[in-house]
Design a protein around this motif. Structure first.
Motif, mmCIF file in Angstrom:
data_model
loop_
_atom_site.group_PDB
_atom_site.id
_atom_site.type_symbol
_atom_site.label_atom_id
_atom_site.label_comp_id
_atom_site.label_asym_id
_atom_site.label_seq_id
_atom_site.Cartn_x
_atom_site.Cartn_y
_atom_site.Cartn_z
ATOM 1 N N GLU A 151 0.837 -1.206 0.000
ATOM 2 C CA GLU A 151 0.000 0.000 0.000
ATOM 3 C C GLU A 151 0.867 1.248 0.000
ATOM 4 N N LEU A 152 1.956 1.229 0.733
ATOM 5 C CA LEU A 152 2.866 2.383 0.772
ATOM 6 C C LEU A 152 3.466 2.637 -0.604
ATOM 7 N N ALA A 153 3.858 1.571 -1.281
ATOM 8 C CA ALA A 153 4.435 1.705 -2.619
ATOM 9 C C ALA A 153 3.425 2.277 -3.595
ATOM 10 N N ASP A 154 2.184 1.806 -3.506
ATOM 11 C CA ASP A 154 1.136 2.323 -4.400
ATOM 12 C C ASP A 154 0.883 3.802 -4.153
ATOM 13 N N ARG A 155 0.804 4.198 -2.892
ATOM 14 C CA ARG A 155 0.509 5.603 -2.569
ATOM 15 C C ARG A 155 1.644 6.535 -2.985
ATOM 16 N N ALA A 156 2.881 6.047 -2.901
ATOM 17 C CA ALA A 156 4.037 6.876 -3.269
ATOM 18 C C ALA A 156 4.400 6.752 -4.743
ATOM 19 N N HIS A 157 3.712 5.834 -5.448
ATOM 20 C CA HIS A 157 3.984 5.584 -6.872
ATOM 21 C C HIS A 157 5.440 5.151 -7.088
ATOM 22 N N VAL A 158 5.871 4.225 -6.234
ATOM 23 C CA VAL A 158 7.213 3.677 -6.350
ATOM 24 C C VAL A 158 7.129 2.156 -6.189
ATOM 25 N N SER A 159 8.251 1.484 -6.365
ATOM 26 C CA SER A 159 8.292 0.037 -6.159
ATOM 27 C C SER A 159 8.483 -0.270 -4.670
ATOM 28 N N LYS A 160 8.183 -1.513 -4.297
ATOM 29 C CA LYS A 160 8.363 -1.914 -2.904
ATOM 30 C C LYS A 160 9.828 -1.839 -2.469
ATOM 31 N N PRO A 161 10.785 -2.255 -3.323
ATOM 32 C CA PRO A 161 12.196 -2.095 -2.923
ATOM 33 C C PRO A 161 12.600 -0.647 -2.658
ATOM 34 N N THR A 162 11.952 0.301 -3.361
ATOM 35 C CA THR A 162 12.275 1.717 -3.147
ATOM 36 C C THR A 162 11.873 2.159 -1.748
ATOM 37 N N VAL A 163 10.738 1.646 -1.265
ATOM 38 C CA VAL A 163 10.298 1.970 0.093
ATOM 39 C C VAL A 163 11.336 1.496 1.104
ATOM 40 N N VAL A 164 11.803 0.269 0.925
ATOM 41 C CA VAL A 164 12.818 -0.292 1.819
ATOM 42 C C VAL A 164 14.130 0.482 1.702
ATOM 43 N N ARG A 165 14.481 0.845 0.457
ATOM 44 C CA ARG A 165 15.727 1.588 0.224
ATOM 45 C C ARG A 165 15.673 2.961 0.917
ATOM 46 N N PHE A 166 14.529 3.581 0.888
ATOM 47 C CA PHE A 166 14.370 4.872 1.567
ATOM 48 C C PHE A 166 14.622 4.717 3.071
ATOM 49 N N CYS A 167 14.053 3.675 3.664
ATOM 50 C CA CYS A 167 14.235 3.446 5.105
ATOM 51 C C CYS A 167 15.713 3.271 5.451
ATOM 52 N N ARG A 168 16.429 2.565 4.593
ATOM 53 C CA ARG A 168 17.862 2.360 4.826
ATOM 54 C C ARG A 168 18.652 3.651 4.597
ATOM 55 N N SER A 169 18.188 4.471 3.662
ATOM 56 C CA SER A 169 18.842 5.765 3.433
ATOM 57 C C SER A 169 18.735 6.662 4.658
ATOM 58 N N MET A 170 17.672 6.442 5.438
ATOM 59 C CA MET A 170 17.461 7.225 6.646
ATOM 60 C C MET A 170 18.233 6.669 7.837
ATOM 61 N N GLY A 171 18.965 5.545 7.609
ATOM 62 C CA GLY A 171 19.797 4.989 8.663
ATOM 63 C C GLY A 171 19.170 3.867 9.454
ATOM 64 N N TYR A 172 18.071 3.283 8.937
ATOM 65 C CA TYR A 172 17.405 2.194 9.645
ATOM 66 C C TYR A 172 17.653 0.869 8.933
ATOM 67 N N ASP A 173 17.469 -0.236 9.674
ATOM 68 C CA ASP A 173 17.775 -1.554 9.128
ATOM 69 C C ASP A 173 16.849 -1.943 7.983
ATOM 70 N N GLY A 174 15.654 -1.449 7.998
ATOM 71 C CA GLY A 174 14.681 -1.796 6.972
ATOM 72 C C GLY A 174 13.342 -1.190 7.303
ATOM 73 N N LEU A 175 12.297 -1.627 6.625
ATOM 74 C CA LEU A 175 10.969 -1.047 6.809
ATOM 75 C C LEU A 175 10.432 -1.300 8.210
ATOM 76 N N SER A 176 10.609 -2.518 8.711
ATOM 77 C CA SER A 176 10.074 -2.838 10.044
ATOM 78 C C SER A 176 10.722 -1.972 11.115
ATOM 79 N N ASP A 177 12.027 -1.827 11.039
ATOM 80 C CA ASP A 177 12.739 -0.999 12.011
ATOM 81 C C ASP A 177 12.301 0.463 11.893
ATOM 82 N N PHE A 178 12.157 0.938 10.650
ATOM 83 C CA PHE A 178 11.734 2.317 10.416
ATOM 84 C C PHE A 178 10.337 2.557 10.995
ATOM 85 N N LYS A 179 9.408 1.626 10.745
ATOM 86 C CA LYS A 179 8.038 1.764 11.247
ATOM 87 C C LYS A 179 7.993 1.779 12.769
ATOM 88 N N LEU A 180 8.806 0.938 13.381
ATOM 89 C CA LEU A 180 8.833 0.872 14.839
ATOM 90 C C LEU A 180 9.279 2.199 15.441
#
Length: 282
Positions: free
Chosen positions: A37-66
């Motif tokens: 759903e996040l990928a659809d709303r941002a008009h990006v791929s699912k890997p891009t969502v995960v890549r963004f979280c890592r760019s922010m210094g987090y281990d991945g999407l789960s860590d970022f969400k927490l």
């Protein structure tokens, strides 16, 4: 966390910037929605969502969400979110409420208690000597001035509110030492209010200004109560500054009432309430 995301946006790739905007636009929803759903709303791929979280210094999407959920739970983010023409009713409701709450929390953290204390001392002293307290405002701020007059009038204060520029100049001309004028302005650049404030000050009245930091009016009064909040003038959004001004007036009125003391004030308010009962249906 949200401030860091906002500051990092210029260095992100365009696709990751869209993910960042999605986070800033509704952090609570981002923390709860699945990656698809996040990928659809941002008009990006699912890997891009995960890549963004890592760019922010987090281990991945789960860590970022927490971490995001924890950050949001600490309070509403101090960012101004303008409504858009294509927003759903639920989006408008959340944005309007979040903007107001964020402004209140920011004011709670930033407000100068020293300035408020000085203003309360002046207002209470003016009440005790029976001198006048006048409230001036133009346009939207004129309504706030009327609300302030109503609150202080109930306390037995000799007060009036003017939203007309000519009446403000005339009222300021009649003020003198021991009197007090409270000038409310979001921009702090209204000519009529500046003129009235200058006249009242020249005549010896104490001037309290509720306005934005750095504005001409902020330096024109004896006491400046800063009310700083971004407004989306180019968008369909209510003026949060109006709510902030009302909040400041409430703080002043409540503190002055405490200074007056319950022994003198409570009987007056009780009698006023009893007399107003005849105006209501049983």
């Amino acid at each position: 966390m949200l401030d860091r995301i906002k500051a990092s946006m210029p260095s992100l790739a365009p696709a990751e910037q869209r993910v960042a905007k999605l986070v800033l636009g509704d952090p609570r929803a981002f923390a709860n929605l699945p990656v698809s759903e996040l990928a659809d709303r941002a008009h990006v791929s699912k890997p891009t969502v995960v890549r963004f979280c890592r760019s922010m210094g987090y281990d991945g999407l789960s860590d970022f969400k927490l971490k995001l959920a924890g950050s949001v739970s600490e309070g509403v983010p101090f960012i101004h979110r303008s409504v858009d023409p294509d927003d759903k009713t639920s989006d408008v409701m959340v944005k309007v409420i979040d903007n107001a709450v964020a402004a209140f929390l920011k004011y709670r953290n930033d407000a100068s208690t020293f300035a408020i204390e000085k203003a309360v001392e002046v207002l209470a002293a003016t009440y005790k000597t029976g001198r006048r307290i006048e409230f001036y405002g133009a346009g939207n701020s004129g309504i706030v001035a009327q609300d302030a007059q109503h609150k202080f009038f109930r306390l037995g204060v000799n007060t009036i509110a003017y939203s007309d520029g000519h009446m403000q100049v005339m009222g300021a001309t009649l003020l003198g030492p021991g009197d007090c004028v409270v000038v409310v302005s979001n921009s702090g650049r209204t000519r009529d209010l500046m003129d009235a404030c200058d006249i009242a000050r020249r005549n010896g009245a104490t001037t309290i200004v509720i306005t934005a930091t750095g504005s001409p009016l902020a330096t024109a009064g004896h006491i400046h109560l800063a009310a700083d909040h971004p407004e989306g003038y180019d968008r369909y959004s209510p003026m949060v500054s109006r709510l902030l001004h009302l909040l400041i007036i409430d703080i002043l009125a409540t503190t002055v009432a405490l200074r007056i003391g319950g022994g003198r004030l409570q009987p007056l308010l009780r009698e006023m309430k009893n007399n107003l009962r005849t105006k209501r249906y049983a």
